[in-house]
Write an enzyme that holds these catalytic residues in place. Structure first.
Site, PDB file in Angstrom:
ATOM      1  CG  ASP A 368      -2.063   0.915   1.153  1.00  0.00           C
ATOM      2  OD1 ASP A 368      -2.295   1.500   0.076  1.00  0.00           O
ATOM      3  OD2 ASP A 368      -2.767   1.071   2.171  1.00  0.00           O
ATOM      4  CD  GLU A 371      -0.201   5.419  -4.015  1.00  0.00           C
ATOM      5  OE1 GLU A 371      -0.996   4.463  -4.125  1.00  0.00           O
ATOM      6  OE2 GLU A 371       0.302   5.742  -2.935  1.00  0.00           O
ATOM      7  CG  ASP A 444      -7.873   5.049   0.306  1.00  0.00           C
ATOM      8  OD1 ASP A 444      -7.763   3.813   0.431  1.00  0.00           O
ATOM      9  OD2 ASP A 444      -7.008   5.846   0.696  1.00  0.00           O
TER      10      ASP A 444
END
Length: 769
Positions: A368, A371, A444
């Site tokens: 997670d 990015e 999300d």
């Protein structure tokens, strides 16, 4: 310089250009690269326009002096095309929008909490791949660049639109789509995929970026996740709740709170004092545990892993050459430089059972925040002038950061098993090629009907661009869904490749049994239907692994010559056999289902009612209705039961649903292996069976004689839909000819049900109707 030139002569015209065709036999991929000297910070760029026509490819050169600071770009005109797709990840429509008067599609991986819907701004992952479709042709453009990229799309409609043409006069000018690619840095590395079919474009793209990894079977089951399950007792209670309420599941997940102060590869000793025992508790039920591992490393001089990473030079540096520091969940952190193969190997070693204390072979991983997410960074990510291994600035490879972590994690789990077991890793950030490594999800999202609705085109866009193992958080990650929304989301999620319920820690608990018996029953039914259909899903992933056909497909992929299908995004195909239309609106009692194909029959899997295609069906629905239709001419394998996890599936025999077309024919495939190892590849331990129905004869035969996997599975029953009459008693002609066939024929509905067959799946047999 102006004019049209053929692809063959282009190399001799562009100074310093390199042009080559690949796959000469079919002329299916054109590759053009213009290298840029990285040491030159400013240069005069040429903008080349590629024109794709029905005759193939030509390149129209319009060279102009335009001083550009490091950026590269290319304009393309796609002649005859007025529908384009792809360029994930965006929470937007399936068909790309015209950006003439709006913002361009931005490919720049960012952590966007509760992202906006109908937006062209970048999200967690980027795939710079665009598909165009029209009657008789599908084509693709792959722009291989990992820096920030903007893509403008302009549709030029049919000429004389809104004007009357003289009688009998037909315009010679066709519509076209103009696409402009602009990347901040890097080189022009552009691949034109000529198709001409969608399946060929998928295959051509996979030859460049890789095929979908064949996932372990358990990963296609249901996953239960929350940020965060509180402790070991909480995990065991949730696990027991699924058994108590008869809902199958395969994996339970732990978010960041399971660690010691957000230090990855550790456990909170008070909340999870016996992680190995917890995993063994789950493993006894053939279930798995997934834990999170993010790319940021807490700055802690007393933590050996941090010290080892710093001393080994495994962190990204800032522009001054010092270790780059940013903030994320642990507070002040450093970020691993996964662009370095040395760092990836070091990171992979952390997953070994000897190094990762408390881990077992049944523990899998979730990447997670990759990015990468930097709370105090520009746009909540890493500065573009941060420096990676080899002196590369972050701007050059930003969109690859999460891909590289995904790669390192894959290597870690693969090495942990000695190369024998298929890894499972979920990643939030991705790039072209991430399909080789595992699954991704859409990040999300929010517990509203609008986010449920937009999840379908988002997942279809991913599937079209080579990322087929994808899903959206069931129920919405943030906010609290009402019971009806939760049910509808479970029903939709069960019809998508990656199926996980997930919620934030600030939301109310939402295990499926907390909303009353009616909700529990509806969710149980949706999850059980998913498990019974897993043989079909697994076969589709085998096809994705070998031929790049995505398991879920927009309707136009299966019906490429029906223009009314080109923009449909609320329903889709699972493989070539099942059409699904999830209910995505509240309090509805009827939904409209578009049934394609004037010569196609569609069978309602709930009622077995048959409908002709090329019509819109008004279908009554209740809270328990999941609109699914089987296409005439197909055979779909299911399990007769589901048990408590995928490991129980083999205890249940197969049932085949044969949906006849208008000529009484049908075809289908079933793929089997051990579900977890690489023996299917290394020892050819697989079994591929073909089912065909012709002239009243249902035949099971071998579809690939290289496979040597011997399955104990049996076919217990066969349901044949669309049988107009039964002229004789069904019998077994081969396989087990002395076995009596028990049957029931419903003449009114045209349904023949054969039971008590006990036919071995890996052997040839024939049933005569």
């Amino acid at each position: 310089m102006e004019g049209n030139v053929s692809a063959e002569s282009f190399e001799s015209i562009v100074p310093g250009g390199e042009f080559q065709e690949k796959f000469k036999k079919n002329h299916d991929i054109i590759f053009y690269r213009r290298q840029r000297d990285k040491a030159v910070s400013q240069y005069f760029a040429s903008f080349e326009t590629l024109v794709l026509t029905d005759r193939g490819a030509s390149l129209e050169l319009c060279e102009r002096d335009s001083q550009v600071d490091c950026s590269v770009g290319m304009d393309l005109s796609l002649h005859g095309f007025n529908h384009t797709y792809g360029l994930p990840e965006h929470a937007d429509t399936l068909v790309l929008k015209d950006t003439s008067v709006t913002e361009a599609y931005r490919l720049y991986n960012l952590d966007v909490f509760g992202y906006d819907i109908n937006s062209r701004l970048g999200l967690y992952g980027s795939v710079p791949f665009l598909l165009a479709h029209k009657l008789e042709r599908t084509a693709g453009v792959f722009w291989l660049n990992a820096s920030e990229t903007l893509v403008d799309v302009k549709y030029n409609p049919e000429p004389n639109e809104g004007e009357e043409e003289p009688p009998g006069k037909k315009s010679k000018i066709s519509p076209q789509t103009d696409v402009r690619w602009i990347s901040e840095s890097g080189t022009i590395d552009c691949f034109i995929l000529l198709g001409p079919t969608a399946a060929q474009v998928f295959s051509q793209y996979a030859q460049l970026t890789g095929y979908q990894a064949l996932p372990p079977l358990f990963s296609l089951g249901y996953h239960q996740c929350r940020w965060n399950y509180e402790d070991e007792a909480d995990v065991k209670a949730v696990d027991a709740g699924f058994d108590l309420h008869g809902i199958p599941y395969d994996v339970i997940w732990l978010d960041i709170e399971h660690t010691n102060g957000k230090r990855y590869f550790t456990w909170d000793s008070e909340l999870f004092p016996n992680p190995g025992e917890l995993q063994h508790h789950l493993q006894k039920k053939n279930r798995k545990l997934v834990v999170i591992s993010d790319p940021h490393i807490k700055i802690d001089p007393d933590w050996p892993l941090y010290c080892e990473a710093k001393e080994g030079g495994h962190f990204v540096k800032n522009r001054e050459g010092a270790v780059y520091e940013g903030t994320c969940w642990p507070g002040e952190s450093c970020y691993l430089d996964f662009s370095s193969s040395k760092t990836r190997s070091w990171y992979a070693r952390q997953f070994s059972l000897s190094k990762y204390e408390g881990s077992t072979e049944s523990l899998f991983v979730w990447n997670d925040m990759n990015e990468p997410s930097v709370f105090n960074g520009p746009e909540q990510t890493m500065p573009k002038d941060a420096v990676h291994h080899g002196g590369w600035e972050h701007r050059e490879l930003h969109n690859l950061y999460g891909f590289y972590q995904h790669m390192a994690t894959f290597e870690g789990l693969l090495t942990r098993s000695g190369g024998t077991e298929r890894p499972f890793i979920l990643s939030r950030s991705f790039f072209a090629g991430s399909q080789r490594l595992g699954a991704i999800w859409t990040g999300d999202n929010v517990a509203t009907w609008e986010y449920l609705k937009i999840s379908i085109p988002m997942l279809l866009s991913l599937s079209l661009t080579g990322i087929p193992f994808c899903g959206a958080d069931v129920g919405g990650f943030v906010q609290d869904p009402d019971p009806e929304l939760l049910v509808r989301w479970y029903q939709a999620g069960a019809l998508q490749p990656f199926f996980r319920g997930h919620s934030a820690k600030m939301t109310k608990r939402r295990e499926p049994w907390l909303f009353g018996d009616d909700v529990t029953s509806a969710i149980r039914s949706a999850v059980q239907d998913r498990y019974r259909l897993l043989p079909y899903w697994y076969t589709l992933f085998h096809q994705a692994h070998t031929s790049a056909l995505p398991p879920i497909r927009p309707l136009w992929v299966e019906f490429p010559n029906d223009t009314s299908m080109f923009a449909v995004e609320n329903q889709y195909m699972i493989g070539g056999a099942l059409l699904v239309c999830p209910v995505t609106d509240p309090e509805v009692t009827e939904v409209k289902v578009l049934l394609p194909g004037s010569d196609v029959l569609w069978y309602d899997t709930n009622m077995a009612a048959v409908h002709k295609g090329a019509r819109t069906l008004d279908l009554p629905v209740t809270l328990n209705t999941v609109p699914v239709f089987q296409r005439g001419g197909t055979v779909v394998p299911r399990r007769a039961g589901c048990g408590s996890s995928t490991a129980d599936l083999q205890q249940h025999p197969f049932t085949l649903t044969v949906a006849l077309d208008s000529k009484g024919n049908a075809d289908g495939l079933l793929y089997l292996d051990d579900g977890h190892s690489f023996s299917y590849r290394d020892q050819m331990q697989f079994c591929l069976r073909r089912f065909t129905m012709r002239a009243g004869r249902l035949v099971n035969s071998c579809a690939d004689d290289q496979g040597s996997f011997v399955s104990d599975d049996k076919v217990e029953s066969v349901v044949i839909l669309g049988l107009n009459s039964l002229k004789r008693k069904p019998k077994l002609k081969s396989g087990a000819p002395k076995t009596a066939v028990t049957f029931e024929f419903d003449a009114k509905r045209g349904v023949l049900t054969l039971t008590g067959l006990d036919l071995e799946i890996h052997k040839d047999w024939e049933i005569v109707i």
